[in-house]
Design a protein around this motif. Structure first.
Motif, PDB file in Angstrom:
ATOM      1  N   LEU A  65       0.893  -1.237   0.071  1.00  0.00           N
ATOM      2  CA  LEU A  65      -0.029   0.088  -0.045  1.00  0.00           C
ATOM      3  C   LEU A  65       1.165   1.293  -0.146  1.00  0.00           C
ATOM      4  N   PRO A  66       0.436   2.430  -0.375  1.00  0.00           N
ATOM      5  CA  PRO A  66       1.085   3.536  -0.433  1.00  0.00           C
ATOM      6  C   PRO A  66       1.543   4.016   0.922  1.00  0.00           C
ATOM      7  N   SER A  67       2.541   4.764   1.201  1.00  0.00           N
ATOM      8  CA  SER A  67       2.832   5.367   2.434  1.00  0.00           C
ATOM      9  C   SER A  67       2.478   6.956   2.642  1.00  0.00           C
ATOM     10  N   VAL A  68       1.733   7.183   3.455  1.00  0.00           N
ATOM     11  CA  VAL A  68       1.342   8.587   3.598  1.00  0.00           C
ATOM     12  C   VAL A  68       1.714   9.120   4.909  1.00  0.00           C
ATOM     13  N   ALA A  69       2.108  10.411   4.860  1.00  0.00           N
ATOM     14  CA  ALA A  69       2.508  11.423   6.205  1.00  0.00           C
ATOM     15  C   ALA A  69       1.615  12.445   6.197  1.00  0.00           C
ATOM     16  N   VAL A  70       0.804  12.628   7.367  1.00  0.00           N
ATOM     17  CA  VAL A  70      -0.329  13.886   7.336  1.00  0.00           C
ATOM     18  C   VAL A  70       0.321  14.906   8.034  1.00  0.00           C
ATOM     19  N   THR A  71       0.462  15.896   7.771  1.00  0.00           N
ATOM     20  CA  THR A  71       0.674  17.230   8.587  1.00  0.00           C
ATOM     21  C   THR A  71       0.075  18.448   8.432  1.00  0.00           C
ATOM     22  N   PHE A  72       0.095  19.511   8.921  1.00  0.00           N
ATOM     23  CA  PHE A  72      -0.588  20.774   8.765  1.00  0.00           C
ATOM     24  C   PHE A  72       0.277  21.921   8.705  1.00  0.00           C
ATOM     25  N   ASP A  73      -0.401  22.925   7.973  1.00  0.00           N
ATOM     26  CA  ASP A  73       0.219  24.222   7.730  1.00  0.00           C
ATOM     27  C   ASP A  73      -1.022  25.068   7.713  1.00  0.00           C
ATOM     28  N   PRO A  74      -1.060  25.971   8.450  1.00  0.00           N
ATOM     29  CA  PRO A  74      -0.112  26.463   9.641  1.00  0.00           C
ATOM     30  C   PRO A  74       0.069  25.451  10.583  1.00  0.00           C
ATOM     31  N   HIS A  75       0.845  25.303  11.739  1.00  0.00           N
ATOM     32  CA  HIS A  75       0.909  24.685  12.928  1.00  0.00           C
ATOM     33  C   HIS A  75      -0.530  24.896  13.471  1.00  0.00           C
ATOM     34  N   PRO A  76      -0.818  23.671  14.168  1.00  0.00           N
ATOM     35  CA  PRO A  76      -2.149  23.611  14.867  1.00  0.00           C
ATOM     36  C   PRO A  76      -2.203  24.731  16.063  1.00  0.00           C
ATOM     37  N   LEU A  77      -1.002  24.708  16.859  1.00  0.00           N
ATOM     38  CA  LEU A  77      -0.709  25.742  17.994  1.00  0.00           C
ATOM     39  C   LEU A  77      -0.715  27.128  17.651  1.00  0.00           C
ATOM     40  N   ARG A  78      -0.162  27.327  16.466  1.00  0.00           N
ATOM     41  CA  ARG A  78      -0.490  28.815  15.972  1.00  0.00           C
ATOM     42  C   ARG A  78      -1.734  29.255  15.685  1.00  0.00           C
ATOM     43  N   VAL A  79      -2.522  28.234  15.344  1.00  0.00           N
ATOM     44  CA  VAL A  79      -3.981  28.665  15.060  1.00  0.00           C
ATOM     45  C   VAL A  79      -4.612  28.917  16.546  1.00  0.00           C
ATOM     46  N   ILE A  80      -4.489  27.780  17.235  1.00  0.00           N
ATOM     47  CA  ILE A  80      -5.369  27.587  18.555  1.00  0.00           C
ATOM     48  C   ILE A  80      -4.808  28.914  19.295  1.00  0.00           C
ATOM     49  N   LEU A  81      -3.329  28.963  19.504  1.00  0.00           N
ATOM     50  CA  LEU A  81      -2.843  29.820  20.647  1.00  0.00           C
ATOM     51  C   LEU A  81      -2.429  31.214  20.023  1.00  0.00           C
ATOM     52  N   GLY A  82      -2.301  31.195  18.803  1.00  0.00           N
ATOM     53  CA  GLY A  82      -1.953  32.443  18.100  1.00  0.00           C
ATOM     54  C   GLY A  82      -0.346  32.721  18.111  1.00  0.00           C
ATOM     55  N   LYS A  83       0.212  32.172  19.104  1.00  0.00           N
ATOM     56  CA  LYS A  83       1.781  32.230  19.371  1.00  0.00           C
ATOM     57  C   LYS A  83       2.425  31.157  19.659  1.00  0.00           C
ATOM     58  N   THR A  84       3.624  30.576  19.302  1.00  0.00           N
ATOM     59  CA  THR A  84       4.098  29.477  19.532  1.00  0.00           C
ATOM     60  C   THR A  84       5.840  29.871  19.642  1.00  0.00           C
ATOM     61  N   PRO A  85       6.581  28.889  20.279  1.00  0.00           N
ATOM     62  CA  PRO A  85       7.861  29.119  20.020  1.00  0.00           C
ATOM     63  C   PRO A  85       8.441  29.007  18.652  1.00  0.00           C
ATOM     64  N   PRO A  86       9.566  29.381  18.313  1.00  0.00           N
ATOM     65  CA  PRO A  86      10.000  29.455  16.841  1.00  0.00           C
ATOM     66  C   PRO A  86      10.244  28.020  16.282  1.00  0.00           C
ATOM     67  N   PHE A  87       9.977  27.613  15.203  1.00  0.00           N
ATOM     68  CA  PHE A  87       9.750  26.278  14.710  1.00  0.00           C
ATOM     69  C   PHE A  87      11.323  26.094  14.112  1.00  0.00           C
ATOM     70  N   ILE A  88      11.780  24.866  14.219  1.00  0.00           N
ATOM     71  CA  ILE A  88      12.800  24.400  13.750  1.00  0.00           C
ATOM     72  C   ILE A  88      13.090  24.197  12.297  1.00  0.00           C
ATOM     73  N   THR A  89      11.896  23.692  11.877  1.00  0.00           N
ATOM     74  CA  THR A  89      11.779  23.712  10.242  1.00  0.00           C
ATOM     75  C   THR A  89      10.342  24.354   9.682  1.00  0.00           C
ATOM     76  N   LEU A  90      10.494  25.112   8.771  1.00  0.00           N
ATOM     77  CA  LEU A  90       9.278  25.495   8.050  1.00  0.00           C
ATOM     78  C   LEU A  90       9.094  24.340   7.242  1.00  0.00           C
ATOM     79  N   THR A  91       7.841  24.819   6.503  1.00  0.00           N
ATOM     80  CA  THR A  91       6.997  23.658   5.850  1.00  0.00           C
ATOM     81  C   THR A  91       7.998  23.118   4.553  1.00  0.00           C
ATOM     82  N   ASP A  92       8.596  24.275   4.014  1.00  0.00           N
ATOM     83  CA  ASP A  92       9.316  23.933   2.812  1.00  0.00           C
ATOM     84  C   ASP A  92      10.563  22.917   3.145  1.00  0.00           C
ATOM     85  N   GLN A  93      11.151  23.176   4.389  1.00  0.00           N
ATOM     86  CA  GLN A  93      12.197  22.311   4.760  1.00  0.00           C
ATOM     87  C   GLN A  93      11.697  20.677   5.151  1.00  0.00           C
ATOM     88  N   LYS A  94      10.622  20.670   5.942  1.00  0.00           N
ATOM     89  CA  LYS A  94      10.097  19.531   6.125  1.00  0.00           C
ATOM     90  C   LYS A  94       9.740  18.731   4.803  1.00  0.00           C
TER      91      LYS A  94
END
Length: 313
Positions: free
Chosen positions: A48-77
């Motif tokens: 079967l195919p392998s799938v990774a599911v992720t989110f953009d923007p990060h859920p905490l940024r939507v829920i809390l509005g502010k988060t610690p700085p990210f190690i990798t932005l979406t393009d690098q991930k």
């Protein structure tokens, strides 16, 4: 690896089922990579195919509005996951509506109907759905109900350290970039565009520097570092200064990179900087001559460090 940003787009590719994992994967560190490789192994065994599911923007940024700085932005991930050999990445836009979904509704919408899920692999600390009420125990129950299996892998450790995004972020912020490498599986990297600086490096000091406008959010602690500078796919020895240039009375954070044995006009270009080791803290010098002497020493120390086989990129 094919990248999709909606369930509609990926559904024709998972008509026979999928093996998936889900998470934010900030850093795509060795713990994340173990999870992703487990999904790929399971998918290969199930054909079967392998799938990774992720989110953009990060859920905490939507829920809390502010988060610690990210190690990798979406393009690098995406870049790192692609090198691992995943079949598909589903990068979903995270919304407040999604944050309010009950765990069972989330599974039914995104994993069952969306991905035709047959097997799910999650990390030891993953939780999902409204108020993070979804856990591994619930996934097992839902698997029985909807016809999929669930697997949870434990934490990955290195040198007695549990590998986590939080730990890596702490190390980078403390300037301990050399200690972050075994957890990331690579040198910590930032990317920036080369912009006009104050023209002090070459004009006043005789050491031309590339001044970066950073794209990434996480910057190492101010100081001088031995780094690898990557320009148009070519790797060069370099030293980088992160800080406020106290000798000149600056008050804005800057990132300046002196690329050794390099003489090209790269204004407006992208430069990648891979941090190997912190050489010293930033400090104020009494004169330009004292600063120049220290820069000579920094370059010599950086060159010696980067010549070591263990510090290769």
């Amino acid at each position: 690896m094919h990248i999709f940003r909606s369930l509609t787009d990926i559904q024709p590719h998972v008509a026979q089922g999928s093996c998936a994992t889900i998470g934010n994967f900030d850093g795509v560190h060795l713990g994340h990579q173990a999870l992703l490789r487990r999904v790929m192994d399971s998918a290969r065994n199930s054909r079967l195919p392998s799938v990774a599911v992720t989110f953009d923007p990060h859920p905490l940024r939507v829920i809390l509005g502010k988060t610690p700085p990210f190690i990798t932005l979406t393009d690098q991930k995406i870049e790192i996951m692609d090198k691992l050999g995943l079949d598909y990445l589903l990068c979903l836009p995270f919304t407040r509506e999604m944050a309010g979904m009950e765990p069972e509704q989330f599974v039914l919408t995104f994993l069952i109907k969306g991905l035709n899920l047959k097997h799910l692999v999650i990390g030891y600390d993953y939780a999902f759905g409204k108020k993070r009420r979804g856990d591994f125990s619930l996934l097992q129950e839902l698997g029985t109900k909807y016809g999929f299996t669930a697997e949870q892998i434990g934490p990955v450790q290195k040198n007695g350290d549990t590998i986590s995004s939080t730990r890596i972020r702490e190390l980078v912020e403390q300037g301990r970039v050399h200690e972050a490498r075994p957890l990331l599986g690579r040198w910590y990297r930032v990317v920036g565009s080369v912009v006009e600086g104050r023209n002090r490096g070459g004009r006043l000091l005789g050491f031309p520097t590339a001044n970066l406008k950073l794209i990434d959010e996480l910057a190492p602690q101010p100081g001088v570092y031995a780094v690898w500078a990557e320009f148009q796919g070519q790797i060069h020895k370099a030293v980088a200064n992160i800080g406020y240039n106290p000798t000149f009375g600056n008050d804005a954070l800057s990132v300046e990179v002196h690329i050794m044995d390099f003489n090209k006009d790269i204004y407006g270009s992208e430069l990648r900087v891979h941090f190997v080791e912190r050489l010293r803290s930033e400090r104020k010098f009494d004169s330009l001559d004292a600063l120049m002497e220290q820069i000579y020493q920094d370059i010599a120390s950086g060159r010696e460090l980067l010549d070591r086989p263990a510090n290769a990129l």
